[in-house]
Design a protein around this motif. Structure first.
Motif, PDB file in Angstrom:
ATOM      1  N   ASP A 172       8.387  13.556  18.468  1.00 45.07           N
ATOM      2  CA  ASP A 172       7.694  12.333  18.057  1.00 45.07           C
ATOM      3  C   ASP A 172       7.950  11.256  19.118  1.00 45.07           C
ATOM      4  OD1 ASP A 172      10.189  11.084  17.546  1.00 45.07           O
ATOM      5  OD2 ASP A 172      10.114  11.517  15.408  1.00 45.07           O
ATOM      6  N   MET A 173       7.371  10.080  18.933  1.00 38.56           N
ATOM      7  CA  MET A 173       7.440   9.050  19.970  1.00 38.56           C
ATOM      8  C   MET A 173       8.867   8.603  20.244  1.00 38.56           C
ATOM      9  SD  MET A 173       5.318   7.637  22.018  1.00 38.56           S
ATOM     10  CE  MET A 173       6.096   6.919  23.467  1.00 38.56           C
ATOM     11  N   LYS A 174       9.656   8.430  19.185  1.00 43.12           N
ATOM     12  CA  LYS A 174      11.038   7.979  19.387  1.00 43.12           C
ATOM     13  C   LYS A 174      11.879   9.042  20.087  1.00 43.12           C
ATOM     14  CE  LYS A 174      11.710   6.430  15.079  1.00 43.12           C
ATOM     15  NZ  LYS A 174      12.340   5.775  13.915  1.00 43.12           N
ATOM     16  N   GLU A 175      11.684  10.292  19.719  1.00 50.78           N
ATOM     17  CA  GLU A 175      12.408  11.382  20.403  1.00 50.78           C
ATOM     18  C   GLU A 175      12.003  11.451  21.872  1.00 50.78           C
ATOM     19  OE1 GLU A 175      12.945  14.520  16.661  1.00 50.78           O
ATOM     20  OE2 GLU A 175      11.088  14.499  17.837  1.00 50.78           O
ATOM     21  N   SER A 176      10.746  11.221  22.153  1.00 51.14           N
ATOM     22  CA  SER A 176      10.262  11.232  23.541  1.00 51.14           C
ATOM     23  C   SER A 176      10.912  10.114  24.347  1.00 51.14           C
ATOM     24  CB  SER A 176       8.738  11.077  23.576  1.00 51.14           C
ATOM     25  OG  SER A 176       8.109  12.160  22.922  1.00 51.14           O
ATOM     26  N   ILE A 177      11.022   8.938  23.746  1.00 48.18           N
ATOM     27  CA  ILE A 177      11.675   7.811  24.425  1.00 48.18           C
ATOM     28  C   ILE A 177      13.114   8.167  24.770  1.00 48.18           C
ATOM     29  CG2 ILE A 177      12.565   5.465  24.046  1.00 48.18           C
ATOM     30  CD1 ILE A 177       9.971   4.998  22.332  1.00 48.18           C
ATOM     31  N   GLU A 200      15.537   2.118  27.060  1.00 45.57           N
ATOM     32  CA  GLU A 200      15.460   3.020  25.904  1.00 45.57           C
ATOM     33  C   GLU A 200      15.604   2.235  24.600  1.00 45.57           C
ATOM     34  OE1 GLU A 200      18.014   6.626  23.745  1.00 45.57           O
ATOM     35  OE2 GLU A 200      18.675   5.814  25.661  1.00 45.57           O
ATOM     36  N   LYS A 201      16.618   1.354  24.543  1.00 46.45           N
ATOM     37  CA  LYS A 201      16.842   0.572  23.324  1.00 46.45           C
ATOM     38  C   LYS A 201      15.640  -0.301  22.986  1.00 46.45           C
ATOM     39  CE  LYS A 201      21.834   0.279  24.142  1.00 46.45           C
ATOM     40  NZ  LYS A 201      22.906  -0.609  24.654  1.00 46.45           N
ATOM     41  N   SER A 202      15.043  -0.906  24.015  1.00 49.26           N
ATOM     42  CA  SER A 202      13.918  -1.806  23.750  1.00 49.26           C
ATOM     43  C   SER A 202      12.666  -1.046  23.334  1.00 49.26           C
ATOM     44  CB  SER A 202      13.642  -2.698  24.970  1.00 49.26           C
ATOM     45  OG  SER A 202      13.520  -1.948  26.150  1.00 49.26           O
ATOM     46  N   PHE A 203      12.390   0.098  23.962  1.00 49.13           N
ATOM     47  CA  PHE A 203      11.241   0.908  23.540  1.00 49.13           C
ATOM     48  C   PHE A 203      11.438   1.412  22.101  1.00 49.13           C
ATOM     49  CE2 PHE A 203       9.610   1.980  27.987  1.00 49.13           C
ATOM     50  CZ  PHE A 203       8.361   1.418  27.770  1.00 49.13           C
ATOM     51  N   LEU A 204      12.654   1.858  21.786  1.00 50.20           N
ATOM     52  CA  LEU A 204      12.933   2.347  20.432  1.00 50.20           C
ATOM     53  C   LEU A 204      12.767   1.229  19.406  1.00 50.20           C
ATOM     54  CD1 LEU A 204      16.067   4.627  20.995  1.00 50.20           C
ATOM     55  CD2 LEU A 204      13.791   5.377  20.275  1.00 50.20           C
ATOM     56  N   THR A 205      13.296   0.043  19.715  1.00 50.28           N
ATOM     57  CA  THR A 205      13.167  -1.096  18.819  1.00 50.28           C
ATOM     58  C   THR A 205      11.705  -1.450  18.611  1.00 50.28           C
ATOM     59  OG1 THR A 205      15.311  -1.996  19.464  1.00 50.28           O
ATOM     60  CG2 THR A 205      13.744  -3.536  18.491  1.00 50.28           C
ATOM     61  N   LEU A 206      10.946  -1.450  19.703  1.00 49.14           N
ATOM     62  CA  LEU A 206       9.527  -1.782  19.626  1.00 49.14           C
ATOM     63  C   LEU A 206       8.780  -0.807  18.722  1.00 49.14           C
ATOM     64  CD1 LEU A 206       7.096  -3.438  20.483  1.00 49.14           C
ATOM     65  CD2 LEU A 206       6.976  -2.070  22.587  1.00 49.14           C
TER      66      LEU A 206
END
Length: 338
Positions: A238-243, A252-258
């Motif tokens: 999924d998107m979070k796993e891909s990040i 990484e933290k900012s993409f996950l938070t977003l």
């Protein structure tokens, strides 16, 4: 006067972005009398040892507009700013919480962002939380107030304190206005964006971060929620796993938070609150920032998500992990057990 500029900063600017629904725990009280409240606060400060309970009862049970009316009347009555009186009467986390409640949302956020970039070392955690969770209208209001308060541009301060793709993402979130949500679902565009995210990341060696930033900061929230679902048909993750597989560190933290905020902002804040109450002592700065920022926005919905995700009420968590007058203030803002 500071009070006048603070009131003006609370006026919302007109932007193209649609207003999000609100789920507040704190709303305007009926039979409001700012002169009576100002007099009660003055009496509370004059009491030997300070009557903290009265201060909590008044300031946690009025809306921001009402609190600012009280501040105006207090200054008229005592010839002293309410903020100054609070600083003299209170201390520690309770003082920070009460002072936060006197500021408009944009003013409070601007102050928190300034604290995150000022001095030696950047508070990346606060920067990420605040920039990734605010919509474009909120960020525009924050930028305006930030400029008025500090005579500097928020973008320049963030660009000076961060670097690389992390800086690029934060600045894109501050500067970019998302597409307006549409009643028409564009399945072709959803598919195109999902495939582009996959091809820019998991499918290739190295990540084309610019593509990720472009799509994740420009598209509307409902569109991106559908994109994340469609993404699973292209990627084994999924998107979070891909990040997590593609980028590291603050990016990484900012993409996950977003992505978490795009999927379910209230669930994100529920998790942040839970994380802040793990360990021997609560991270009171985080609790204060989230509760002050969200109590007139969506704290009621955050409460529901907290109970659903963590098996206990937010009220119970505050009762177990905080104490004293600070605890009383948090519980009052929380408004009830679930």
């Amino acid at each position: 006067m500071a009070l006048v500029s603070e009131f003006l900063s609370h006026l919302t600017l007109a932007h193209g972005e649609e207003a999000e629904p609100t789920y507040p725990t704190v709303t305007a009280v009926r039979d409001f009398d700012p002169i009576r409240d100002a007099a009660r606060l003055d009496a509370a400060f004059r009491t030997k040892g300070v009557d903290e309970q009265s201060v909590i009862d008044i300031l946690t049970r009025r809306s921001i507009d009402q609190r600012q009316e009280i501040a105006f009347e207090y200054e008229r009555l005592t010839k002293k700013e309410l903020q100054t009186a609070l600083k003299g009467a209170l201390s520690g986390s309770l003082e920070a919480l009460m002072l936060g409640l006197l500021k408009s949302p944009a003013h409070y956020s601007a102050m928190e962002l300034k604290a995150a970039v000022k001095g030696l070392g950047t508070d990346e955690e606060t920067l990420i939380e605040m920039v990734c969770s605010r919509n474009h209208r909120e960020m525009s209001d924050i930028q305006k107030v930030y400029r008025e308060l500090f005579k500097k541009d928020l973008e320049k301060d963030i660009a000076g304190d961060t670097s690389g793709d992390f800086a690029k993402l934060l600045l894109a979130l501050i500067q970019t206005e998302r597409d307006r949500p549409s009643n028409v679902v564009d399945y072709e565009k959803i598919d195109h964006d999902a495939r582009s995210l996959y091809e820019a990341g998991v499918q290739r060696k190295g990540t084309d971060v610019d593509v990720w930033i472009s799509i994740l900061t420009q598209r509307s929230v409902p569109h991106l929620q559908r994109v994340f679902e469609r993404y699973k048909s292209y990627s084994p993750y999924d998107m979070k796993e891909s990040i997590q597989k593609e980028v590291k560190g603050d990016l990484e933290k900012s993409f996950l938070t977003l992505v978490e905020c795009l999927e379910n902002k209230q669930a994100y804040f529920a998790d942040r609150l839970n994380e802040a109450m793990k360990g021997k002592s609560a991270k009171e700065k985080v609790l204060t920032r989230i509760v002050v920022s969200r109590c007139e926005v969506d704290l009621m919905k955050i409460r529901r998500e907290f109970k659903k995700r963590h098996g206990r009420s937010l009220y119970r968590a505050f009762s177990e992990h905080t104490k004293g007058d600070y605890q009383k203030a948090l519980l009052s803002l929380c408004r009830g057990d679930d």
